[in-house]
Design a protein around this motif. Structure first.
Motif, PDB file in Angstrom:
ATOM      1  N   TYR A 195      35.972  30.495  31.516  1.00 37.04           N
ATOM      2  CA  TYR A 195      37.115  30.540  32.765  1.00 37.04           C
ATOM      3  C   TYR A 195      38.041  31.480  32.534  1.00 37.04           C
ATOM      4  CZ  TYR A 195      34.404  26.719  34.760  1.00 37.04           C
ATOM      5  OH  TYR A 195      33.679  25.924  35.291  1.00 37.04           O
ATOM      6  N   PHE A 196      38.519  31.684  31.346  1.00 34.76           N
ATOM      7  CA  PHE A 196      39.576  32.741  30.836  1.00 34.76           C
ATOM      8  C   PHE A 196      39.229  34.161  31.173  1.00 34.76           C
ATOM      9  CE2 PHE A 196      41.096  28.733  29.236  1.00 34.76           C
ATOM     10  CZ  PHE A 196      42.391  28.664  29.621  1.00 34.76           C
ATOM     11  N   ASP A 197      37.948  34.551  31.163  1.00 40.20           N
ATOM     12  CA  ASP A 197      37.415  35.730  31.532  1.00 40.20           C
ATOM     13  C   ASP A 197      37.836  36.367  32.893  1.00 40.20           C
ATOM     14  OD1 ASP A 197      36.497  35.833  29.132  1.00 40.20           O
ATOM     15  OD2 ASP A 197      34.293  35.224  29.622  1.00 40.20           O
ATOM     16  N   VAL A 221      40.838  36.808  33.689  1.00 38.43           N
ATOM     17  CA  VAL A 221      42.026  37.308  33.746  1.00 38.43           C
ATOM     18  C   VAL A 221      42.309  38.659  34.478  1.00 38.43           C
ATOM     19  CG1 VAL A 221      43.459  38.718  32.154  1.00 38.43           C
ATOM     20  CG2 VAL A 221      42.625  36.452  31.228  1.00 38.43           C
ATOM     21  N   ASP A 257      42.676  37.441  38.210  1.00 42.98           N
ATOM     22  CA  ASP A 257      43.957  36.719  38.428  1.00 42.98           C
ATOM     23  C   ASP A 257      45.115  37.665  38.674  1.00 42.98           C
ATOM     24  OD1 ASP A 257      44.638  33.625  38.546  1.00 42.98           O
ATOM     25  OD2 ASP A 257      46.336  34.772  37.487  1.00 42.98           O
ATOM     26  N   HIS A 308      44.762  41.373  26.375  1.00 45.22           N
ATOM     27  CA  HIS A 308      43.517  40.180  26.605  1.00 45.22           C
ATOM     28  C   HIS A 308      42.170  40.526  26.242  1.00 45.22           C
ATOM     29  CE1 HIS A 308      41.710  36.331  27.459  1.00 45.22           C
ATOM     30  NE2 HIS A 308      40.726  37.168  28.372  1.00 45.22           N
ATOM     31  N   PRO A 357      44.227  32.765  25.051  1.00 45.24           N
ATOM     32  CA  PRO A 357      44.967  31.671  25.452  1.00 45.24           C
ATOM     33  C   PRO A 357      45.086  30.617  24.414  1.00 45.24           C
ATOM     34  CG  PRO A 357      42.704  31.736  26.043  1.00 45.24           C
ATOM     35  CD  PRO A 357      42.938  33.005  25.434  1.00 45.24           C
ATOM     36  N   ASP A 387      47.034  25.917  27.154  1.00 47.48           N
ATOM     37  CA  ASP A 387      46.909  26.661  28.315  1.00 47.48           C
ATOM     38  C   ASP A 387      45.679  25.810  29.042  1.00 47.48           C
ATOM     39  OD1 ASP A 387      48.726  28.362  27.668  1.00 47.48           O
ATOM     40  OD2 ASP A 387      47.459  29.703  26.837  1.00 47.48           O
ATOM     41  N   ASP A 436      44.419  26.487  32.172  1.00 51.22           N
ATOM     42  CA  ASP A 436      43.696  27.274  32.935  1.00 51.22           C
ATOM     43  C   ASP A 436      43.960  28.794  33.043  1.00 51.22           C
ATOM     44  OD1 ASP A 436      45.738  27.526  34.860  1.00 51.22           O
ATOM     45  OD2 ASP A 436      44.817  25.810  36.012  1.00 51.22           O
ATOM     46  N   VAL A 437      43.644  29.860  33.315  1.00 48.30           N
ATOM     47  CA  VAL A 437      43.992  31.316  33.544  1.00 48.30           C
ATOM     48  C   VAL A 437      45.117  31.223  34.104  1.00 48.30           C
ATOM     49  CG1 VAL A 437      42.638  31.812  35.620  1.00 48.30           C
ATOM     50  CG2 VAL A 437      43.095  33.647  33.806  1.00 48.30           C
ATOM     51  N   TYR A 461      47.967  30.151  31.636  1.00 53.72           N
ATOM     52  CA  TYR A 461      47.947  31.028  30.723  1.00 53.72           C
ATOM     53  C   TYR A 461      48.792  32.137  30.658  1.00 53.72           C
ATOM     54  CZ  TYR A 461      45.460  34.605  27.651  1.00 53.72           C
ATOM     55  OH  TYR A 461      45.179  35.914  27.017  1.00 53.72           O
ATOM     56  N   ASN A 513      40.045  34.501  42.806  1.00 50.70           N
ATOM     57  CA  ASN A 513      39.658  34.831  41.646  1.00 50.70           C
ATOM     58  C   ASN A 513      38.012  35.132  41.513  1.00 50.70           C
ATOM     59  OD1 ASN A 513      42.134  35.049  40.632  1.00 50.70           O
ATOM     60  ND2 ASN A 513      41.810  33.651  39.030  1.00 50.70           N
TER      61      ASN A 513
END
Length: 484
Positions: free
Chosen positions: A36-38, A40, A43, A79, A86, A90, A92-93, A96, A125
């Motif tokens: 899910y941090f992809d 970025v 966001d 990133h 992260p 963290d 969530d995004v 983070y 997002n």
């Protein structure tokens, strides 16, 4: 005295009203999966547009807006280069990125949170992700369609048996069968375009559910992100995921169409059919049987369709009976979407390569095309054209087939005496119809299997491919938009 919540300094965007931190069990369940941090880039794109709104209402000045925007862009670069990652804390995004932003710019950067919520951020997002991902997938689908069209041209004039109920029915051009799959997959491109359009309204400014008090020009914020407008209702904006379902349905239907093609590829490559030979680079062998060459790409692609179906059902199940505002159930929208995208990005290039490298055995296809009395309909049509009711012509032809079966011959082996023995109305003139070329050429309707019709289908498919691909263009920032 309530201590400062350490979560505020470790990637959590809440905590002031809590006397203790979350339990390990809650943290484990609540923390976003790594993939899910992809989001970025998406966001940060939303945050950059949001900064414009904060400046318009006077909450930040132009200098702070510039410094935050430049820092956010550097964070994206760091990133994606792997220099910024992260922390386990963290959540969530969103947390983070805000944590890192404040670390780099100081407390004044915390102004970015004003007037928004993770609810509209999350909705935004995934919309942006779909907007930049669907054009890429559509191009991959287009390459598969193009491969099918190319191979239909490569097999021009090759006659093969056509099937209904997987039983020999009538002769067709093999290219006609390939184009049948091409048309089905081409429609999947339209479904993907629809999903792209369905994600084209901005949820930003909806905040948690009631809308933001800090807004001057939400339409400008939407335009900055390439949206064509705003979602009209703030509750609907943060809690609807039908645009995600549209994409997952398009992916599931694409998987279904691909699976049907793969099933036929497996059959065609079998010794029993013997229509195609697999390229060594697009097949595998057996660990125990040295002679084997297996159509693994077709089998794996066929199997992955189950995942595409499951993702659609999973998202629909998450939405069913869900109260109409944001709920954490919706967080799985990313899981289903990412998995479907990853599946298609693996399957489509592999299958396209497999099709482009196939070798065809035209002689074997032709030999099988005339088996199973595939020319029987030609006899019935000929009788009907002579004035016999088709129901009676059908019966006469059926008796002719029984005659052939009893003698172990095909329709093409019959002579005038054989015809007269079955029915005197079967004159030798019918023998001119009992060729594969005649059967194929006579089906020259707008969507038939005649050679000239195949050429028109190929031309039309190529034109439509160009129209769909031209619908998208990619700008230097890496985001997609509909071409004017």
């Amino acid at each position: 005295m309530v201590e400062d919540d350490p979560g505020q300094r470790s990637g959590k965007l809440w905590g002031g009203r809590f006397e203790s931190g979350p339990s390990p069990e809650l943290e484990a369940l609540s923390r976003s999966p790594r993939e899910y941090f992809d989001l970025v880039r998406d966001d940060v794109a939303g945050s950059t547009a949001h900064l414009g709104e904060l400046e318009r209402v006077g909450l930040i000045d132009a200098d702070l807006r510039r410094r935050i925007a430049e820092t956010l862009e550097q964070m994206v670069a760091d990133h994606e280069a792997g220099a910024l990652q992260p922390l386990p804390s963290d959540e969530d995004v969103h947390g983070y990125l805000e944590r890192v932003l404040v670390e780099r710019l100081g407390p004044e950067a915390g102004a970015i949170r004003a007037g928004r919520s993770r609810n509209d951020q999350a909705a935004n997002n995934l919309r942006l992700y779909l907007r930049r991902t669907i054009p890429r997938l559509t191009a991959l689908v287009g390459e598969l369609v193009e491969a099918l069209v190319d191979r239909s041209e490569d097999t021009a004039g090759v006659v093969a048996p056509g099937f209904t109920h997987l039983q020999t029915a009538q002769p067709i051009l093999f290219g006609h069968q390939l184009l049948a799959h091409a048309w089905a997959v081409r429609r999947d491109m339209t479904r993907l375009v629809h999903a792209w359009e369905a994600s084209g309204l901005s949820p930003l400014g909806s905040a948690a559910l009631a809308g933001s008090t800090l807004h001057a020009d939400q339409e400008a914020m939407a335009a900055d992100l390439g949206y064509r407008g705003m979602v009209p209702n703030s509750i609907d904006a943060v809690s609807s995921r039908d645009h995600v379902v549209d994409f997952l349905y398009a992916a599931a239907m694409l998987g279904t169409d691909v699976s049907r093609l793969c099933e036929e590829l497996c059959m065609w490559a079998s010794k029993q059919f013997g229509w195609v030979r697999l390229h060594d680079g697009y097949s595998t062998g057996s660990s125990i049987m040295p002679q084997k060459k297996n159509p693994d790409i077709a089998e794996l692609s066929r199997g992955r369709t189950g995942r595409l179906h499951a993702n659609l059902i999973g998202m629909l199940s998450a939405l069913k009976s869900l109260a109409f505002a944001y709920n954490r159930d919706l967080a799985d929208d990313k899981h289903y979407t990412f998995d479907s995208v990853e599946t298609l990005e693996l399957v489509l290039p592999a299958l396209t390569g497999m099709i482009r490298t196939l070798e065809f055995d035209a002689e074997e296809m032709r030999r099988q095309a005339i088996d199973g009395f595939s020319l029987a309909t030609e006899v019935a049509d000929w009788l009907a054209e002579g004035g016999m009711p088709f129901s009676e012509a059908h019966d006469v032809t059926g008796r002719l087939v029984l005659f052939c079966e009893a003698r172990g011959v095909g329709l093409e082996d019959l002579g005038p005496a054989d015809l007269a023995e079955v029915d005197e109305r079967l004159t030798p003139d019918v023998l001119e119809r009992l060729t594969l070329e005649s059967a194929v050429a006579r089906r020259d309707g707008l969507n038939g299997t005649a050679p000239e019709v195949l050429v028109s289908q190929q031309t039309r498919l190529r034109a439509e491919l160009g129209e769909v691909v031209a619908r998208f263009d990619v700008n230097t920032a890496g985001t997609e938009r509909a071409a004017s």
